[in-house]
Write a protein that holds these residues in place. Structure first.
Motif, PDB file in Angstrom:
ATOM      1  N   THR A 115      50.161  91.008 -50.862  1.00  0.00           N
ATOM      2  CA  THR A 115      50.753  89.664 -50.823  1.00  0.00           C
ATOM      3  C   THR A 115      49.771  88.685 -51.354  1.00  0.00           C
ATOM      4  O   THR A 115      48.552  89.033 -51.263  1.00  0.00           O
ATOM      5  N   LEU A 116      50.169  87.479 -51.521  1.00  0.00           N
ATOM      6  CA  LEU A 116      49.304  86.314 -52.112  1.00  0.00           C
ATOM      7  C   LEU A 116      49.770  85.089 -51.312  1.00  0.00           C
ATOM      8  O   LEU A 116      50.566  84.296 -51.341  1.00  0.00           O
ATOM      9  N   PRO A 117      48.950  84.938 -50.236  1.00  0.00           N
ATOM     10  CA  PRO A 117      49.301  83.751 -49.294  1.00  0.00           C
ATOM     11  C   PRO A 117      48.655  82.359 -49.933  1.00  0.00           C
ATOM     12  O   PRO A 117      47.703  82.553 -50.475  1.00  0.00           O
ATOM     13  N   THR A 118      49.457  81.340 -49.570  1.00  0.00           N
ATOM     14  CA  THR A 118      49.086  80.021 -49.922  1.00  0.00           C
ATOM     15  C   THR A 118      48.777  79.307 -48.880  1.00  0.00           C
ATOM     16  O   THR A 118      49.295  79.754 -47.573  1.00  0.00           O
ATOM     17  N   PHE A 119      48.163  78.063 -48.619  1.00  0.00           N
ATOM     18  CA  PHE A 119      48.141  77.535 -47.400  1.00  0.00           C
ATOM     19  C   PHE A 119      48.454  75.896 -47.758  1.00  0.00           C
ATOM     20  O   PHE A 119      48.799  75.222 -48.608  1.00  0.00           O
ATOM     21  N   ALA A 120      48.895  75.254 -46.410  1.00  0.00           N
ATOM     22  CA  ALA A 120      49.657  74.092 -46.454  1.00  0.00           C
ATOM     23  C   ALA A 120      48.933  72.981 -47.048  1.00  0.00           C
ATOM     24  O   ALA A 120      49.672  72.231 -47.707  1.00  0.00           O
ATOM     25  N   THR A 121      47.697  73.077 -47.029  1.00  0.00           N
ATOM     26  CA  THR A 121      47.081  71.803 -47.610  1.00  0.00           C
ATOM     27  C   THR A 121      46.462  72.125 -48.845  1.00  0.00           C
ATOM     28  O   THR A 121      45.628  71.477 -49.603  1.00  0.00           O
ATOM     29  N   GLN A 122      47.023  73.216 -49.783  1.00  0.00           N
ATOM     30  CA  GLN A 122      46.262  73.759 -50.902  1.00  0.00           C
ATOM     31  C   GLN A 122      46.606  72.795 -51.915  1.00  0.00           C
ATOM     32  O   GLN A 122      45.577  72.583 -52.753  1.00  0.00           O
ATOM     33  N   ALA A 123      47.705  72.142 -52.382  1.00  0.00           N
ATOM     34  CA  ALA A 123      47.960  71.233 -53.428  1.00  0.00           C
ATOM     35  C   ALA A 123      47.118  70.031 -53.138  1.00  0.00           C
ATOM     36  O   ALA A 123      46.687  69.566 -54.256  1.00  0.00           O
ATOM     37  N   ALA A 124      47.114  69.478 -51.996  1.00  0.00           N
ATOM     38  CA  ALA A 124      46.390  68.293 -51.592  1.00  0.00           C
ATOM     39  C   ALA A 124      44.946  68.628 -51.929  1.00  0.00           C
ATOM     40  O   ALA A 124      44.046  67.560 -52.254  1.00  0.00           O
TER      41      ALA A 124
END
Length: 269
Positions: free
Chosen positions: A156-165
């Motif tokens: 799996t490759l998790p991303t996080f909610a604030t990553q784009a910011a």
């Protein structure tokens, strides 16, 4: 007979970009490095991720966009390639030159290759520009096929909610990555993650599961097939049997988001 696009081969100039350890560490954190990855986030033993180079060279496609090559509201970053020539130092300055490479005529759209060269790397952006085709040029090579068959490794490759910011602070401040109204204008429910962030995050995860070091990338490529929303967990599929490195793709809820991925590390056999 095919006609070359007027911008094919155009010189986009040169630029020297300076950075320091803070910039490289911020980038590593933005693409998913953790506090325990000391050689990526601690200045006393810092190794710079090779994909950091792509933030230093972001000015080049922006220059071509500023010349009216495409409509910034509809153009898409279709694919990215990176060849590492020498490791980036922990801090310093990089002199880069840029030009337009091939321009392919896809009929209803054009694809512009933007090539950036420095002593440390060579990088190519492929920008899909709706409404700019039909100039009589070659369609170009077929889209590279993704790997088929059962993957050798699935993770799996998790991303996080604030990553784009967070990632936008490394240089790409396009509104679709932070402004809900801009994201809605392109049909997205909320701001989307940068494709280059997804690609770099995939490299970190691939290195972790294959035993490579993410700073040892020699070659990298991939196509951006669908948007990723910050916080989504992607399925990452790897094919490791080839002699040219690792092939990969990322999928979310059955939809490929990153395809035709290839990465080769320095210690690959």
């Amino acid at each position: 007979m095919t006609e070359p696009h007027p911008l094919a081969g155009a010189d986009l100039g040169s630029r020297t970009v300076r950075y320091d350890e803070r910039d490289a560490i911020l980038y590593a954190l933005a693409v998913g490095a953790g506090a325990s990855d000391l050689d990526l986030v601690f200045e006393r033993r810092l190794r710079v991720l090779p994909t950091f180079a792509l933030t230093l060279a972001q000015w080049a496609p922006d220059v071509l966009a500023g010349r009216g090559a495409w409509d910034v509201a509809t153009a898409l970053h279709g694919a990215q390639r990176l060849q590492v020539l020498d490791p980036l130092p922990a801090s310093g300055e990089v002199l880069m030159t840029a030009r337009v490479g091939d321009v392919w005529d896809k009929g209803s759209a054009a694809v512009f290759d933007v090539v950036v060269q420095s002593r440390y790397f060579r990088a190519t952006w492929s920008i899909f520009a709706p409404g700019r085709g039909g100039f009589g040029g070659s369609r170009g090579p077929a889209t590279p096929a993704s790997s088929e068959g059962v993957p050798d490794v699935e993770t799996t490759l998790p991303t996080f909610a604030t990553q784009a910011a967070l990632y936008r602070l490394t240089g790409d401040r396009h509104l679709i990555h932070i402004d809900p109204a801009a994201a809605a204008a392109i049909g997205q429910p909320r701001p989307i993650l940068h494709g280059l962030c997804t690609l770099a995050a995939a490299v970190l995860r691939i290195a972790a599961v294959t035993g490579a070091h993410p700073a040892d990338v020699l070659e990298l490529g991939g196509r951006f097939a669908a948007p990723v929303l910050p916080g989504q967990v992607l399925d990452l599929q790897l094919w490791t049997g080839g002699g040219a490195g690792t092939a990969f793709r990322a999928v979310h809820a059955g939809t490929p988001v990153l395809t035709a991925g290839t990465v080769r590390f320095q210690d690959s056999r």
